[in-house]
Design an enzyme around this catalytic site. Structure first.
Site, PDB file in Angstrom:
ATOM      1  N   THR A 195      72.480 -22.822  38.608  1.00 52.57           N
ATOM      2  CA  THR A 195      73.655 -23.620  38.189  1.00 52.57           C
ATOM      3  C   THR A 195      74.758 -23.357  39.196  1.00 52.57           C
ATOM      4  OG1 THR A 195      73.420 -23.502  35.814  1.00 52.57           O
ATOM      5  CG2 THR A 195      75.587 -23.821  36.591  1.00 52.57           C
ATOM      6  N   SER A 201      65.680 -20.370  40.115  1.00 54.32           N
ATOM      7  CA  SER A 201      66.432 -19.542  39.096  1.00 54.32           C
ATOM      8  C   SER A 201      65.295 -18.423  38.513  1.00 54.32           C
ATOM      9  CB  SER A 201      66.910 -20.311  38.098  1.00 54.32           C
ATOM     10  OG  SER A 201      67.458 -19.470  36.852  1.00 54.32           O
ATOM     11  N   ALA A 202      65.726 -17.414  38.540  1.00 57.21           N
ATOM     12  CA  ALA A 202      64.613 -16.255  38.181  1.00 57.21           C
ATOM     13  C   ALA A 202      64.114 -16.152  36.882  1.00 57.21           C
ATOM     14  CB  ALA A 202      65.032 -14.910  38.500  1.00 57.21           C
ATOM     15  N   HIS A 203      64.920 -16.666  35.823  1.00 56.47           N
ATOM     16  CA  HIS A 203      64.200 -16.694  34.443  1.00 56.47           C
ATOM     17  C   HIS A 203      63.504 -17.594  34.048  1.00 56.47           C
ATOM     18  CE1 HIS A 203      67.031 -19.376  32.179  1.00 56.47           C
ATOM     19  NE2 HIS A 203      67.790 -19.498  33.291  1.00 56.47           N
ATOM     20  N   THR A 229      79.756  -8.285  43.828  1.00 59.56           N
ATOM     21  CA  THR A 229      78.867  -7.051  44.002  1.00 59.56           C
ATOM     22  C   THR A 229      77.292  -7.627  43.402  1.00 59.56           C
ATOM     23  OG1 THR A 229      80.650  -5.532  43.707  1.00 59.56           O
ATOM     24  CG2 THR A 229      78.188  -4.641  43.380  1.00 59.56           C
ATOM     25  N   GLN A 232      62.222 -25.678  38.004  1.00 53.64           N
ATOM     26  CA  GLN A 232      61.159 -25.885  37.104  1.00 53.64           C
ATOM     27  C   GLN A 232      59.947 -25.812  37.922  1.00 53.64           C
ATOM     28  OE1 GLN A 232      61.073 -25.685  33.754  1.00 53.64           O
ATOM     29  NE2 GLN A 232      63.411 -25.690  33.212  1.00 53.64           N
ATOM     30  N   CYS A 266      73.911 -32.938  20.502  1.00 57.37           N
ATOM     31  CA  CYS A 266      74.826 -33.262  19.569  1.00 57.37           C
ATOM     32  C   CYS A 266      76.029 -33.634  20.318  1.00 57.37           C
ATOM     33  CB  CYS A 266      75.226 -32.242  18.469  1.00 57.37           C
ATOM     34  SG  CYS A 266      76.081 -32.723  16.995  1.00 57.37           S
ATOM     35  N   ASN A 290      62.910 -30.857  33.589  1.00 58.32           N
ATOM     36  CA  ASN A 290      62.917 -29.824  32.683  1.00 58.32           C
ATOM     37  C   ASN A 290      62.799 -30.420  31.385  1.00 58.32           C
ATOM     38  OD1 ASN A 290      65.720 -30.885  33.691  1.00 58.32           O
ATOM     39  ND2 ASN A 290      66.375 -29.756  31.776  1.00 58.32           N
TER      40      ASN A 290
HETATM   41  N1  PLP Z   1      68.066 -27.134  36.868  1.00 56.73           N
HETATM   42  C1  PLP Z   1      67.155 -27.255  36.087  1.00 56.73           C
HETATM   43  C2  PLP Z   1      66.123 -28.336  36.600  1.00 56.73           C
HETATM   44  C3  PLP Z   1      66.905 -26.358  34.923  1.00 56.73           C
HETATM   45  O1  PLP Z   1      65.940 -26.573  34.081  1.00 56.73           O
HETATM   46  C4  PLP Z   1      67.853 -25.341  34.690  1.00 56.73           C
HETATM   47  C5  PLP Z   1      67.813 -24.694  33.537  1.00 56.73           C
HETATM   48  O2  PLP Z   1      67.376 -25.010  32.481  1.00 56.73           O
HETATM   49  C6  PLP Z   1      69.001 -25.181  35.496  1.00 56.73           C
HETATM   50  C7  PLP Z   1      68.932 -26.156  36.972  1.00 56.73           C
HETATM   51  C8  PLP Z   1      70.175 -24.138  35.428  1.00 56.73           C
HETATM   52  O3  PLP Z   1      69.455 -23.091  35.743  1.00 56.73           O
HETATM   53  P1  PLP Z   1      70.217 -21.501  35.432  1.00 56.73           P
HETATM   54  O4  PLP Z   1      69.849 -21.207  33.703  1.00 56.73           O
HETATM   55  O5  PLP Z   1      69.839 -20.595  36.354  1.00 56.73           O
HETATM   56  O6  PLP Z   1      71.719 -21.995  35.790  1.00 56.73           O
END
Ligand code: PLP
Length: 376
Positions: free
Chosen positions: A72, A201-203, A239, A181, A329, A153
């Protein structure tokens, strides 16, 4: 108790090897990477090693990779920077991008930037001739940034990033792609893709939450959005999350090294899931099903709109099955998500996203299908 975690497009569990790496850093290498003493220098070298790994995985130069706190943040930084620092007067994007792109474009629009949406068809596909036409028109107004995601996503459909990159190169406009994704799962080559910017994004690939990165090509330098301590070569102050950054790199390295096996496993699971659900519950439909370009980890399933269907996500949760709803919602009224609306989905049907990882099993799918049948 979790019986089946099918929400891997929202976030993934940490890979145990990533935990190991992070744990060692958290316990032993806690220095601030800006400090000049030995623990500080160690932290710095961990970050620079991670940067090398990420750069290698996406075929970039080391100096073109910047760590952030999330995708994000990466996406916001890039879009805002392109407008502010690169003379971008028009952003061309699609209505199925993640909210962080769509909301950022709204902010830029309020500040005077033109925003053009390239519509998608019912399978989530773009018409590249429309895109090219819009690029040509937008160029008459000044600088242009095309921002289109690699993989969606919610429905898992894939945009032809290399072809879009060629178009952007042909018309000399900036190109950003959100690879959140697809990172790890699809081969990423910033040269072949012809991108100026890319975010990850790592997660989403079994790394930690709260750490992301972006690629910025050396001929498209924007200025930082977050200023202060001049970290990340003054591109992103704050940091550094040393353990998180190392965890990101380790997770990406593991994923890339096992890409074929992981993707094959997810594809088999997804295909099994879809064949089972279509056979046992013929009233369902799968969004984006006819699109040949679809990620192996996402299945977006629509159920006929009944009271029971409305409660499915909740009731699946009670039975230990974790999934996401395809609706949002708004003012107390459930509405199809912006992605489903963009593909012309029937809003009376109820959509659930099932998203898989290589840690899932066929037994979990069998349990989920049986549970679904009992709930409908
Ligand atoms: N872009 C896409 C396509 C995503 O699926 C997501 C998270 O669901 C994001 C951006 C945002 O990633 P982050 O959770 O690292 O902010």
């Amino acid at each position: 108790m979790i019986k089946a975690y099918f929400d891997n497009a929202a976030t993934t569990p940490l890979d145990p090897q990533v935990i190991e790496v992070m744990q060692e850093i958290l316990f032993q290498h806690y220095g601030n990477a800006s400090s000049i003493h030995a623990p500080g220098r160690k932290a710095r070298s961990i970050i620079e090693e991670a940067r090398k790994i990420v750069a290698k995985e996406i075929k970039a130069s080391v100096g073109e990779v910047f760590f952030t706190g999330s995708a994000t943040e990466s996406n916001n930084t890039i879009l805002h920077g392109a407008v502010k620092d690169l003379g971008v007067k028009t952003i061309i994007t699609s209505p199925i991008e993640h909210d962080c792109i769509l909301e950022r474009t709204e902010v830029e629009h309020k500040d005077g930037c033109e925003v053009i949406m390239i519509e998608v068809n019912d399978q989530g596909q773009l018409d590249l001739s429309i895109l090219e036409n819009e690029i040509q028109k937008a160029k008459t107004r000044g600088g242009v940034l095309v921002s289109l995601m690699h993989a969606n996503n919610e429905i898992g459909t894939i945009f032809p990033i290399e072809k879009i990159g060629e178009l952007c190169k042909k018309h000399a406009v900036f190109f950003h792609t959100d690879t959140v994704q697809s990172m790890g799962k699809l081969e990423i080559d910033v040269q072949k893709m012809n991108v100026h910017f890319l975010s990850g994004s790592a997660h989403k690939f079994h790394g930690p939450k709260g750490v992301g990165f972006f690629y910025m090509r050396s001929d498209a330098m924007i200025k930082p959005m977050i200023v202060g301590g001049a970290q990340e070569r003054n591109m992103r102050s704050g940091t550094e999350n040393v353990a998180g950054i190392a965890g990101l790199a380790k997770a990406l390295q593991i994923y890339s090294a096992n890409r074929a096996a992981y993707c094959d496993k997810m594809l088999q699971l997804r295909n099994y899931f879809e064949s089972q659900i279509l056979e046992k519950m013929p009233v369902v439909s799968i969004n984006g099903f006819s699109n040949p370009e679809r990620m192996p980890h996402i299945s977006s399933v629509s159920f006929p709109g009944t009271d029971k269907a409305d409660l499915l996500v909740l009731n699946l949760d009670i039975k230990g099955v974790c999934v996401s709803s395809g609706s949002a919602c708004s003012a107390g009224i459930e509405q199809d998500s912006h992605v489903l609306q963009a593909i012309g989905h029937d809003p009376h049907r109820k959509t659930i996203r099932f998203s898989f990882s290589h840690f899932n099993t066929k037994e979990e799918i069998d349990y989920t299908i049986d549970t679904l049948k009992s709930l409908m």
